[in-house]
Design an enzyme around this catalytic site. Sequence first.
Site, mmCIF file in Angstrom:
data_model
loop_
_atom_site.group_PDB
_atom_site.id
_atom_site.type_symbol
_atom_site.label_atom_id
_atom_site.label_comp_id
_atom_site.label_asym_id
_atom_site.label_seq_id
_atom_site.Cartn_x
_atom_site.Cartn_y
_atom_site.Cartn_z
ATOM 1 N N LEU A 49 0.868 -1.291 -0.034
ATOM 2 C CA LEU A 49 -0.206 0.087 -0.058
ATOM 3 C C LEU A 49 1.059 1.358 -0.025
ATOM 4 C CD1 LEU A 49 -2.809 -0.836 2.501
ATOM 5 C CD2 LEU A 49 -2.575 -1.650 0.019
ATOM 6 N N GLY A 94 0.961 -5.217 1.166
ATOM 7 C CA GLY A 94 -0.211 -5.303 0.339
ATOM 8 C C GLY A 94 0.540 -6.042 -1.094
ATOM 9 N N ASN A 118 4.750 -7.524 6.360
ATOM 10 C CA ASN A 118 5.735 -6.796 7.306
ATOM 11 C C ASN A 118 5.012 -5.785 7.985
ATOM 12 O OD1 ASN A 118 5.334 -5.161 4.896
ATOM 13 N ND2 ASN A 118 7.399 -4.198 5.123
ATOM 14 N N GLU A 119 3.576 -5.874 8.250
ATOM 15 C CA GLU A 119 2.946 -4.572 8.858
ATOM 16 C C GLU A 119 3.410 -4.350 10.247
ATOM 17 O OE1 GLU A 119 1.488 -6.741 6.856
ATOM 18 O OE2 GLU A 119 0.198 -5.616 5.449
HETATM 19 N N1 CO8 Z 1 4.595 3.701 -0.201
HETATM 20 C C1 CO8 Z 1 4.950 4.926 -0.447
HETATM 21 N N2 CO8 Z 1 6.434 4.855 -0.834
HETATM 22 C C2 CO8 Z 1 7.168 3.906 -0.974
HETATM 23 C C3 CO8 Z 1 6.721 2.615 -0.596
HETATM 24 C C4 CO8 Z 1 5.317 2.574 0.003
HETATM 25 N N3 CO8 Z 1 4.807 1.466 0.116
HETATM 26 N N4 CO8 Z 1 7.686 1.951 -0.490
HETATM 27 C C5 CO8 Z 1 8.875 2.824 -0.900
HETATM 28 N N5 CO8 Z 1 8.279 4.028 -1.177
HETATM 29 C C6 CO8 Z 1 9.157 5.071 -1.385
HETATM 30 C C7 CO8 Z 1 10.577 5.297 -0.858
HETATM 31 O O1 CO8 Z 1 10.024 6.144 0.335
HETATM 32 C C8 CO8 Z 1 11.267 6.150 -1.745
HETATM 33 O O2 CO8 Z 1 11.030 7.291 -1.701
HETATM 34 P P1 CO8 Z 1 11.954 8.774 -1.949
HETATM 35 O O3 CO8 Z 1 12.703 8.340 -3.588
HETATM 36 O O4 CO8 Z 1 11.138 9.898 -1.880
HETATM 37 O O5 CO8 Z 1 12.870 8.549 -0.864
HETATM 38 C C9 CO8 Z 1 10.919 5.325 -3.204
HETATM 39 O O6 CO8 Z 1 9.831 4.644 -2.949
HETATM 40 C C10 CO8 Z 1 12.010 4.242 -3.466
HETATM 41 O O7 CO8 Z 1 12.279 3.302 -2.251
HETATM 42 P P2 CO8 Z 1 13.464 2.495 -2.172
HETATM 43 O O8 CO8 Z 1 14.618 3.543 -2.248
HETATM 44 O O9 CO8 Z 1 13.248 2.082 -0.757
HETATM 45 O O10 CO8 Z 1 13.573 1.650 -3.234
HETATM 46 P P3 CO8 Z 1 14.376 0.276 -3.441
HETATM 47 O O11 CO8 Z 1 14.073 -0.168 -4.845
HETATM 48 O O12 CO8 Z 1 15.556 0.226 -2.684
HETATM 49 O O13 CO8 Z 1 13.494 -0.893 -2.494
HETATM 50 C C11 CO8 Z 1 11.230 -1.523 -1.539
HETATM 51 C C12 CO8 Z 1 12.074 -1.242 -2.823
HETATM 52 C C13 CO8 Z 1 12.091 -3.108 -1.349
HETATM 53 C C14 CO8 Z 1 9.888 -1.779 -2.244
HETATM 54 C C15 CO8 Z 1 11.457 -0.643 -0.529
HETATM 55 O O14 CO8 Z 1 10.970 0.489 -0.927
HETATM 56 C C16 CO8 Z 1 10.570 -0.998 0.503
HETATM 57 O O15 CO8 Z 1 10.947 -2.056 1.238
HETATM 58 N N6 CO8 Z 1 9.612 -0.330 0.801
HETATM 59 C C17 CO8 Z 1 8.702 -0.576 1.794
HETATM 60 C C18 CO8 Z 1 7.432 -1.367 1.638
HETATM 61 C C19 CO8 Z 1 6.470 -1.674 2.906
HETATM 62 O O16 CO8 Z 1 7.175 -1.817 4.071
HETATM 63 N N7 CO8 Z 1 5.260 -1.501 2.397
HETATM 64 C C20 CO8 Z 1 4.182 -1.698 3.493
HETATM 65 C C21 CO8 Z 1 3.033 -0.830 3.105
HETATM 66 S S1 CO8 Z 1 1.782 -1.050 4.244
HETATM 67 C C22 CO8 Z 1 0.775 -2.259 3.470
HETATM 68 O O17 CO8 Z 1 0.668 -2.572 2.542
HETATM 69 C C23 CO8 Z 1 -0.413 -2.781 4.219
HETATM 70 C C24 CO8 Z 1 -0.885 -1.950 5.248
HETATM 71 C C25 CO8 Z 1 -2.188 -2.560 6.061
HETATM 72 C C26 CO8 Z 1 -2.664 -1.447 6.780
HETATM 73 C C27 CO8 Z 1 -3.270 -1.839 8.001
HETATM 74 C C28 CO8 Z 1 -3.352 -0.510 8.771
HETATM 75 C C29 CO8 Z 1 -4.687 -0.721 10.007
#
Ligand code: CO8
Length: 243
Positions: A49, A94, A118-119
Amino acid sequence: MKMKNPPVNSLSLELLTEFSIGLEKLEIDRGCRGLILTSVRDPIFSAGLDITEMCGKSAEHYAAFWRAVQEMWLKLFGSNMVIIAAVNGSSPAGGCLMALCCDYRIMADSPKYSIGLNETQLGIVAPFWFKDTMTHIVGSRVTEQSLQLGQMYPAPAALKIGLVDQLVPEDKVQSTAATVMAQWLSVPDHARQITKSMIRKPIIDRLVKQREADINNFVSFISKESIQKSLLVYMERLRQKKQ
Ligand code: CO8
């Protein structure tokens, strides 16, 4: 269907809305019996997400966003089509949920890529239907441990616990998905669809019955100051990782 939302294929409100509309169209198209879900963005299937949709926005926005997440899940998990995930890169939260909704998961064989819910690592809680979807695939014990720890599994470990069904070299993910699709499509549609629905309907009904309550829960949870702070800290950590 190839997801495309640079830079990391995060699931924004716009992507989720387009995704559900696209899936709906294919669902009613009698000529379409199967779908391979993948991303144009090697090495990322989906970053999950879009965290920015859950930060600093209004309650109305959170409600609309969560409804779109629910809609994506209801359509994908409840699809009559054969859906195969060609997981061509990392797939947290997500993104993992989307892959788990499919009938079969093929992942690029590289320990660089990981998948999981990984929430808790973000200080948030995967809702019951995320948990149900994972339990459906890997069982309660693995789900409990994975969700508490917010564990991301490198591809080989993901295969070991059954989170994905098959690992293949990166350049074979799409062609293997096509081969597996042919095998699944060799089964008569009506028998396969009834079987799928029989197994998945009780899981789907649980969300359908409490959809509005689930939205209210999400809005009140995500609006909390402490949760907003956790998400901002997590985003900052992502940024710092790059420096
Ligand atoms: N949402 C928004 N922006 C994101 C996300 C995301 N999920 N993931 C990465 N970005 C952004 C980064 O902040 C970065 O932004 P900027 O360039 O402005 O600094 C840009 O994207 C590039 O990210 P990276 O440099 O980290 O890119 P990499 O290629 O090195 O890595 C990954 C890619 C592996 C995807 C890494 O970015 C990562 O691990 N991201 C986090 C993913 C994550 O933890 N997602 C969880 C989202 S929560 C969800 O899906 C379920 C929620 C359920 C809700 C329940 C609530 C009650």
